[in-house]
Design a protein around this motif. Structure first.
Motif, short mmCIF file in Angstrom:
data_model
loop_
_atom_site.label_atom_id
_atom_site.label_comp_id
_atom_site.label_asym_id
_atom_site.label_seq_id
_atom_site.Cartn_x
_atom_site.Cartn_y
_atom_site.Cartn_z
N MET A 128 31.59 44.33 32.34
CA MET A 128 32.44 44.26 32.76
C MET A 128 33.81 44.56 32.24
N GLU A 129 34.75 45.72 32.86
CA GLU A 129 35.32 45.98 32.54
C GLU A 129 36.75 44.19 32.26
N ILE A 130 37.73 44.11 30.75
CA ILE A 130 38.17 43.30 30.76
C ILE A 130 39.32 42.58 31.90
N SER A 131 40.33 44.03 32.64
CA SER A 131 40.83 43.35 33.56
C SER A 131 40.16 42.92 34.77
N GLU A 132 38.73 43.79 34.96
CA GLU A 132 37.81 42.86 36.07
C GLU A 132 37.60 41.53 35.29
N ILE A 133 37.33 41.22 34.66
CA ILE A 133 36.36 39.83 34.06
C ILE A 133 37.93 38.23 34.55
N ILE A 134 39.35 39.48 33.97
CA ILE A 134 40.03 38.33 34.50
C ILE A 134 41.11 37.75 36.11
N LYS A 135 40.66 39.35 36.52
CA LYS A 135 40.98 38.97 38.08
C LYS A 135 39.83 37.86 38.49
N LYS A 136 38.46 38.33 38.14
CA LYS A 136 37.17 37.56 39.02
C LYS A 136 37.72 35.99 38.42
N TYR A 137 38.19 35.86 37.52
CA TYR A 137 38.57 34.55 36.75
C TYR A 137 39.57 34.19 37.64
N PHE A 138 41.00 34.64 37.75
CA PHE A 138 42.02 34.18 39.21
C PHE A 138 41.74 34.12 40.52
N GLU A 139 40.26 34.70 40.50
CA GLU A 139 39.55 34.94 41.89
C GLU A 139 39.44 33.66 42.11
N GLU A 140 38.64 33.15 41.55
CA GLU A 140 37.63 31.84 41.49
C GLU A 140 38.26 30.83 41.58
N LYS A 141 39.49 30.97 40.46
CA LYS A 141 40.17 29.33 40.08
C LYS A 141 40.63 29.01 41.24
N ILE A 142 40.10 27.44 41.37
CA ILE A 142 40.96 27.16 42.78
C ILE A 142 41.74 25.54 41.64
N TRP A 143 43.14 25.85 41.89
CA TRP A 143 44.45 24.54 41.16
C TRP A 143 44.42 23.54 41.95
N THR A 144 44.05 23.36 42.96
CA THR A 144 44.68 22.27 44.20
C THR A 144 43.70 21.02 44.10
#
Lengths: 321, 321
Positions: free
Chosen positions: A1-17
């Motif tokens: 996976m491209e680095i930008s994709e890895i980062i994008k995926k991380y923040f899409e999946e991360k739940i902060w609440t």
């Protein structure tokens, strides 16, 4: 996976609440608001360049984005900014207290993400880099605020301020990646210098966009810097290179609270245009772009391996070639 | 040297001022303003109890005081407080932006002080404890703010809030000392529980002092909690135990902005006194004092070694015996 994709995926999946909602929902809102995710990408790009296992460092890389967004929450309170990335700022959508406290929690979270994911061997040096950089960013923000209240700021002072406010975090993100991947001290320094010079060029570009950008892609209101009296590259240069009459007009406009904000903005931009500020910005950006390229050239890796860094630098300052 | 002397000397000799002055001078002002230095003393007391080398941990202990003062800077902005330890708060002496940014720098400094002074072996666990606690303190502050806007708060909610807002930092300071000295997990838990129960009693005492304290020794204005609608132990209990008419009067007074603040304060304190709130506070403090003593008794150290903890607990809640 491209680095930008890895980062994008991380923040899409991360739940902060978590609970209490009023503390964590603003963090979620801020972290989901997109942005270019530059800083975590830089961590992973540098880690990859120096042979590190990119997948292992995603959480530590993401900490740089959380830190960056913490500074935005607090900066937006301090600058009384309404809009960020095309949406209401946290302190507008909630209130000042929420932006302060949720920001505090984000700074702590950033440390947690580093401590939770960096090996014992590198933990102390990564934390030293992170804390030093974080303090420098605070110092840069303080100079920025101090300068707003000063009549004149020299070019040296301007550059000291933007190094701290913008340069160090981009530079440190790259250095963190290098450090995690076990790069030599020399390599760490060269990639840091590359990031610093790109960061300076980027801040000049950002100053330029505040006057000449497109509100939609810029994500902020045009002229915000003018209204709060920020000492931008354009203002500092205009006060050095403008005729005495132009300098006087700018000063009068800035201190005049009886004209409409839009009129103030357009009158000042008019003078900037008379003074060829767009060209002057371009020249300065070119100069720092070349410095960045010189730092990059000192790193003994193939042109192919270094290509993403050249591309990154160009993209960041709106260059077509 | 006594622990309190070591801590006192550390803060007397420590210089915080660097450039830019407007960032660091408020830190100096805040850190020189005295206070009881409870948290660093607790770190060293616990380290000593479990056989640690007290001299080695002064800087890490001091980090807890820097963290605590960071929270005060931000809390005072959020609560719009004028006075702290008998002097103007940072946001009054400077401004809100200064208190926000200098506070941020203090949080980072606290991490730096830990990272710079804890051995590799314990660094990760000390940082985990510190970050977890720091987040909990933010959560407590958020609940405190949320509760101000709520009509009624249950006793359970009140205790959850003060555990986070006040208890965890005292408890974690003791646990940090135990951890640094290599105490067992059981010992860490017992000393943590001791600190938590003392902290709860202390917060009830602080709530009491807001109504019945002496402004000079209290260092804050009497009735501050009443004016900003804080859900203190006294208010929560009054809304549970008061007659319907008393509850109604309290509610009306709190929402009435047409009477003088002093009148509002004295009218509400009057009802508290009718309801025997001073006695109720004393009983609750006794209960948590006893819980603290029970936790302390589980630690297998001599009474002599544990005597400073008993003394500390008594002193903190204004007990004569």
């Amino acid at each position: 996976m491209e680095i930008s994709e890895i980062i994008k995926k991380y923040f899409e999946e991360k739940i902060w609440t978590e609970e209490p909602k009023n503390l964590y929902e603003p963090i979620d809102y801020a972290m989901q608001s997109g942005g270019k995710r530059l800083r975590p990408s830089l961590v992973l790009m540098a880690a990859k360049l120096f042979g590190g296992d990119v997948g292992k460092y995603v959480e530590a890389a993401a900490a740089m984005e959380v830190f960056h967004n913490f500074t935005l929450l607090h900066d937006d309170v301090m600058d009384n900014a309404d809009v960020r990335r095309g949406r209401p700022t946290v302190h507008r959508k909630w209130d000042d207290n929420t932006a302060i406290l949720s920001g505090d929690a984000m700074l702590i979270k950033a440390y947690q993400m580093i401590v939770g994911n960096v090996d014992d061997k590198r933990l102390r040096s990564v934390l030293d880099l992170f804390s030093k950089t974080a303090l420098e960013v605070c110092e840069g923000q303080q100079y920025d605020g101090d300068f707003e209240k000063m009549k004149d700021v020299s070019l040296d002072e301007y550059f000291k301020m933007i190094r701290l406010k913008t340069g160090v975090l981009l530079a440190a993100s790259l250095k963190m990646g290098a450090l995690l991947a076990g790069a030599s001290e020399e390599e760490q320094r060269d990639i840091y210098d590359f990031g610093m010079n790109v960061g300076i060029a980027f801040q000049i570009w950002d100053d330029y966009l505040d006057c000449y950008g497109d509100e939609k892609t810029f994500g902020k209101k045009i002229g915000g810097d003018i209204l709060c009296g920020k000492k931008t590259f354009l203002l500092v240069q205009a006060m050095i290179n403008g005729k005495a009459s132009q300098q006087q007009t700018i000063r009068q406009l800035i201190n005049n609270n009886n004209i409409l904000p839009e009129e103030k903005i357009s009158a000042i931009i008019n003078i900037y245009t008379q003074l060829d500020m767009p060209l002057m910005c371009e020249k300065a950006m070119d100069e720092y772009f070349e410095k960045a390229m010189a730092s990059l050239s000192r790193i003994k890796k193939s042109e192919e391996e270094k290509a993403p860094f050249v591309e990154f630098a160009k993209k960041l300052m709106g260059r077509k070639n």
